[in-house]
Enzyme design. Sequence first.
Site, PDB file in Angstrom:
ATOM      1  CE1 TYR A   1      -4.363  -1.311   0.655  1.00  0.00           C
ATOM      2  CE2 TYR A   1      -3.064  -3.096   1.251  1.00  0.00           C
ATOM      3  CZ  TYR A   1      -4.303  -2.738   1.069  1.00  0.00           C
ATOM      4  OH  TYR A   1      -5.325  -3.583   0.865  1.00  0.00           O
TER       5      TYR A   1
ATOM      6  CG  HIS B   1     -14.143   0.269   4.889  1.00  0.00           C
ATOM      7  ND1 HIS B   1     -13.005   0.242   3.980  1.00  0.00           N
ATOM      8  CD2 HIS B   1     -13.642   0.533   6.180  1.00  0.00           C
ATOM      9  CE1 HIS B   1     -11.969   0.281   4.748  1.00  0.00           C
ATOM     10  NE2 HIS B   1     -12.308   0.667   5.980  1.00  0.00           N
TER      11      HIS B   1
END
Length: 577
Positions: free
Chosen positions: A207, A391
């Site tokens: 990430y 999410h």
Amino acid sequence: MGRTAVLMLLLLVAATDAQVFSVPLDANSTFSWTVNYATETVSVEVHSPATHKDLWVAVGFSDYGELKGADLCVLWRDWRGRTHFQDTWVAKDGRLSVDSQQDCLGFRHVQKHDVIKFTFTRRFDTCDPQQQDYILEEGTTHIVWARGRGPLFRLEGLDVPETAQSHGFQRAQLLKNLAPSSPHPPDTWHHDVTNSDVHVPDDDTTYWCRVHRLPAALRTKHHVVQYEATITPGNEALVHHIEVFHCEAPPHEDVPAYEGPCEGPERPPATRVCKRVLAAWAMGALPFSYPEEAGLPIGGLDFNPYVMLEVHYNNPERRADWVDSSGVRLYLTPTLRLFDGGVMELGLEYTEKMAIPPKQPAFVLSGYCITECTAVAVPTEGILIFGSQLHTHLTGIRVFTRHIRDGRELPELNRDNHYSPHFQEIRPLKRQVRLLPGDALITTCWYKTTDRDNITLGGFAISDEMCVNYIHYYPKIDLEVCKSSISSESLQSYFRFLHEWEGQATGPELGISDNYKAVQWSPMRAHVLQELYHETPLSMQCNQSTGERFPGYWENMPITPVLFPLPPQPRDCSKQH
């Protein structure tokens, strides 16, 4: 994907002007498809390397990308050089069984040099009497693939995991929203928020974050009318998903520059304010467009000019030679539309009060946006919801949001039965949903913690958990957060019960997280906790954009009753075969 890569499929669908979608299966293979809602079918084209004239190639679907249990369509060649195409499924021992009802239809193939291309058609629901076929649903689909060398004398009994030279899976939303985008105003311009020649680490997952200052033109308020990914050519298989976050700091406060791993030790703590989602893209996603009446407000004198780009790189081959400059392109207009679009958070409060015991195959939590909150926060005419981003963190496996009015359940807002935290995008709804004052929204998350030895707490860390639905709507109102957690009083009663009746080392002198960690979790104790979450009063976050709650006492609120739930959606197999 280039023009030649989709030529065969374009010829098949030219008469219907169907949209062609595509995702890479690996660096050398692609999976393209079209959707026909009238016939409830998808047409698929696969391009795969064929470095050996005798080979087999399998592509299909499974719940979460597993080969075992997968529903596969297999191209294979026998010892006479004849090409076959069969509908199969993979048993628990990894061996193929040929399906008695063949549902991989309309097979065509062509091979040129070292590439084989083949097409087939598949119904959303084949109504297979053996119930071995995967049902294509809304939400995430895990596309499974494998290939190996032949020739074969028969397909039945082939051990796929053992004999495949390579295999893997890819995530995509197959059943796309095909509605056309609204036109852009003439003065629309674009701004790219991208990385700059990142040398991607040779880890399988990275990430990468980069803080970015928006241009001076955005000192004047604009509307975002559309955004899309801009991927470095050749890196389509590397860039898995992208998000752009606004830095929620005072308008004149500088956010320190940073470019590196999102959880790297050198990341400045001041960048943690960059957490409000502006844009989210995942592999295979279309450009996200706002309705013609609304745009996402960005810029202005009271808007901090910093955003942060987060790119998820998927590098299973652990290559060290990737260089990437991918990101997101924002389409902006100074001609403001009729309404500002807004984003509202539904689900569970980010708190350690909500927790998931270890070794759970499917633990269910629900967060409530209750009737009392929308009654005081939503205007009489209501708001229109047009997009949704579900999410969770790493243990989430299913997410959906129910819509309740006067005790009666209306059609669901959004559902993903095969949710993956590694595939998150803002999805446009196929129908806009009007939320009226007094309505309730219930967001439910399923979690799998079979590989965890300790309790998983709610919170912000990636090892913690969340349950959120970011809904995109217009016109923008002051309600920004409508989320719940278990009431503190009910939770303390539960810890007291465990101590007095179960002999657990819990007690009022311990904090919430320490109490959870003191429990020796058994299936029964996990079941009792789950029932507690679903039955006891709530602590509500009915919050304005300032962070303050709407006036009123929001503790020990009752759970919204669902008096008339929706019946299960029936399967229509009357027209099959």
